[in-house]
Design an enzyme around this catalytic site. Structure first.
Site, PDB file in Angstrom:
ATOM      1  N   CYS A   1      -5.041  -3.009   0.108  1.00  0.00           N
ATOM      2  CA  CYS A   1      -4.485  -3.466  -1.163  1.00  0.00           C
ATOM      3  C   CYS A   1      -3.201  -2.719  -1.502  1.00  0.00           C
ATOM      4  O   CYS A   1      -3.256  -1.574  -1.959  1.00  0.00           O
ATOM      5  CB  CYS A   1      -5.527  -3.262  -2.268  1.00  0.00           C
ATOM      6  SG  CYS A   1      -4.906  -3.702  -3.893  1.00  0.00           S
TER       7      CYS A   1
ATOM      8  N   CYS B   1      -2.839  -1.809  -5.198  1.00  0.00           N
ATOM      9  CA  CYS B   1      -3.624  -0.650  -5.651  1.00  0.00           C
ATOM     10  C   CYS B   1      -3.004   0.661  -5.168  1.00  0.00           C
ATOM     11  O   CYS B   1      -2.965   1.641  -5.900  1.00  0.00           O
ATOM     12  CB  CYS B   1      -5.045  -0.703  -5.098  1.00  0.00           C
ATOM     13  SG  CYS B   1      -5.784  -2.319  -5.143  1.00  0.00           S
ATOM     14  N   ASP B   2      -2.553   0.683  -3.920  1.00  0.00           N
ATOM     15  CA  ASP B   2      -2.235   1.968  -3.287  1.00  0.00           C
ATOM     16  C   ASP B   2      -0.765   2.177  -2.947  1.00  0.00           C
ATOM     17  O   ASP B   2      -0.389   3.274  -2.529  1.00  0.00           O
ATOM     18  CB  ASP B   2      -3.060   2.115  -1.989  1.00  0.00           C
ATOM     19  CG  ASP B   2      -4.551   2.029  -2.269  1.00  0.00           C
ATOM     20  OD1 ASP B   2      -4.969   2.500  -3.338  1.00  0.00           O
ATOM     21  OD2 ASP B   2      -5.291   1.495  -1.421  1.00  0.00           O
TER      22      ASP B   2
END
Ligand code: NAP
Length: 338
Positions: free
Chosen positions: A137, A140-141
């Site tokens: 992701c 997200c990261d």
């Protein structure tokens, strides 16, 4: 004995298909229960921006779209249960649905919308370094890789889209693809090719993810044409190589194809009368928010139709009409009151 509540509709899953089914069935006064699972919104909530969902000429973030779906479903009375479903029994009617806290629900109709999960490379180091440099992701990261070098594995739309997103943070993005031609749509290919932070490594697979015990330090690559191997230094490995359907819960109970996708007819009806499936659990071809929403709406409308038939004729007869033959003997139909 106290009468056990029998729900009209239980919806399993809180992605675009599940919430749409919630909006439709609650608006039609069927008072549905919707199990959200642990990640509300599913894959879409991990998407940075959605720019092809009609009605939003400007991109909308995945999380905001999910919040809007949820709000709209709740506005009409969809009851959200923030739990995973751990067991179902579709051989009994009313169907049995058991949540992770052990609570048992009974329902006259079920809409399965459990979606799909990003596929793993299944190479050494992947599990060990997940969350320590290996990610599925970018939204997200990505931020954690500001100023760093990352690799993206895959050649589809997800790999391009997420690779482009990563250029906001990373110094360099290398897209590693096992062929010399991308599967991604032309528009995303064009954007990726013209982004100066993105470079391509063709005809190459990742054989191992390397690390120092605490974080990723590189990937071992193999050129599939020449057989040549190299250790390629990187801080992050983003994997976008497709998805697997979240259908384990239904194995042995619903007909599935060889990849585990639930088989539905053109009315989103699964193999057990009264069970419907919508979104990526039943669709590996389109996988769009808009198509999942459409399938969720269709499943809800078919569930409503089915409930009316059951009300009219009882389950056995409604099911017989759907199947065109007597109800299979393994399905046990119980009286509605216990
Ligand atoms: P996908 O289209 O199935 O692409 C998966 C990619 O990963 C392919 O390039 C495939 O290579 C590669 N791959 C698969 N297994 C691999 C392995 N074991 N090792 C190395 N590479 C591997 O998956 P996706 O990109 O997640 O897209 C899924 C669906 O969502 C598609 O229909 C896509 O159009 C849609 N989508 C749309 C958008 C958008 O419209 N903006 C954004 C994201 C996704 P091969 O090409 O050689 O098979």
């Amino acid at each position: 004995m106290a009468e056990k509540k029998i729900e009209n509709v239980v919806i399993i899953g809180s992605g675009p298909a599940g919430f749409t089914a919630g909006i439709y069935t609650s608006r039609a006064n069927f008072d549905p229960v919707l199990f959200t699972g642990h990640e509300i919104g599913g894959q879409i909530s991990l998407t940075y921006e959605v720019e092809n969902y009609p009605g939003f000429p400007e991109p909308i973030s995945g999380t905001e779209l999910v919040e809007r779906f949820q709000k709209q479903a709740e506005r009409f009375g969809t009851r959200l249960v923030y739990e995973l479903v751990t067991e179902v029994d579709f051989r009994r009617w009313p169907f049995v649905i058991v949540s992770e806290t052990g609570q048992e629900y009974r329902a006259k109709a079920v809409i399965v919308a459990t979606g799909a999960t990003p596929r793993k490379l299944q190479v050494p180091g992947e599990a060990e370094y997940t969350g320590r440099g290996v990610s599925y992701c970018a939204t997200c990261d990505g931020f954690f890789f500001t100023g760093k070098r990352v690799v993206v594995v895959g050649g589809g739309d997800s790999a391009m889209e997420e690779g482009l997103f990563l250029t906001r943070f990373a110094k360099e993005v290398f897209i590693i693809h096992r062929r010399d031609e991308l599967r991604a749509s032309k528009i995303l290919q064009k954007r990726a090719f013209s982004n100066e932070k993105i470079q391509f490594i063709w005809n190459t697979v990742v054989e191992e993810i390397l690390g120092d015990g605490t974080k990723v330090t590189g990937v071992r690559l193999r050129n599939v044409k020449t057989g040549e191997r190299q250790d390629f230094p990187t801080d992050g490995v983003f994997i976008f190589i497709g998805h697997d359907p979240n259908s384990d819960l239904f194995r042995g109970q619903l007909a599935m194809d060889e990849r585990g996708y639930v088989i539905v007819d053109r009315y989103q009806r699964a193999s057990v009368p009264g069970v419907f499936a919508a979104g990526e659990i039943a669709d590996h071809r389109y996988r769009q928010v808009s198509t999942s929403v459409g399938q969720g709406a269709a499943a809800a409308m078919e569930a409503e139709r089915f409930l009316a038939e059951v009300e009219d004729k009882g389950y056995k007869e409604a099911a017989r009409e759907l199947l065109g033959e007597p109800l299979p003997s393994y399905i046990i139909v119980e009286p509605l009151e216990e």
